[in-house]
Enzyme design. Structure first.
Site: not given
Length: 137
Positions: A33, A89, A96, A102
């Site tokens: 990320d 999420n 989200q 994901h």
């Protein structure tokens, strides 16, 4: 492969946007990320686009869970994480922000300051690069 031309994760899967992949298989891709909650924070996505948990097929969901488990092991083994949060999420109200299913695989460290929910902020690119090198060595 089902893709959404406006989806950032579909673009990463297709190789149209750069990413630091730590693991992949025929159904999933796991990459670091760029707004990490902690060092090593990894995103696991199915290669096929599904907006969220409600839309993903059972086979892709199982593949993402298996990849999440694999990545969690990498984070513990190579980054000495003391624990791991596996998060999904669903919907804007649940934080989200990218509407491609994901999993967040977030390594936890004894002294990390993370409280949930975290507020994403750009990470140090050099640190993310060093983390990638450790995970893919």
């Amino acid at each position: 492969m089902a893709q959404d031309p406006d989806c950032i994760f579909c673009k990463i899967v297709a190789g149209e946007l750069p990413s630091l992949v730590v693991a992949e298989d025929e159904r999933t891709v796991a990459f670091l990320d760029v707004n990490p909650a902690t060092p090593g924070h990894t995103i696991v996505v199915p290669r096929d686009h599904s907006a969220d948990l409600h839309a993903i097929g059972a086979e892709d969901l199982a593949a993402c869970a298996a990849m999440g488990q694999r990545v969690a092991g990498l984070l513990v083994d190579r980054l000495d994480a003391a624990g791991v949060n596996l998060l999904n999420n669903v919907g804007a109200a649940a934080w989200q922000t990218v509407f491609h299913f994901h999993l967040h695989v977030v390594p936890r460290y004894a002294d990390d300051p993370l409280t949930l929910p975290w507020i994403p902020a750009p990470g140090d690119r050099d640190e993310i690069g060093r983390t990638h090198a450790r995970l893919t060595a």
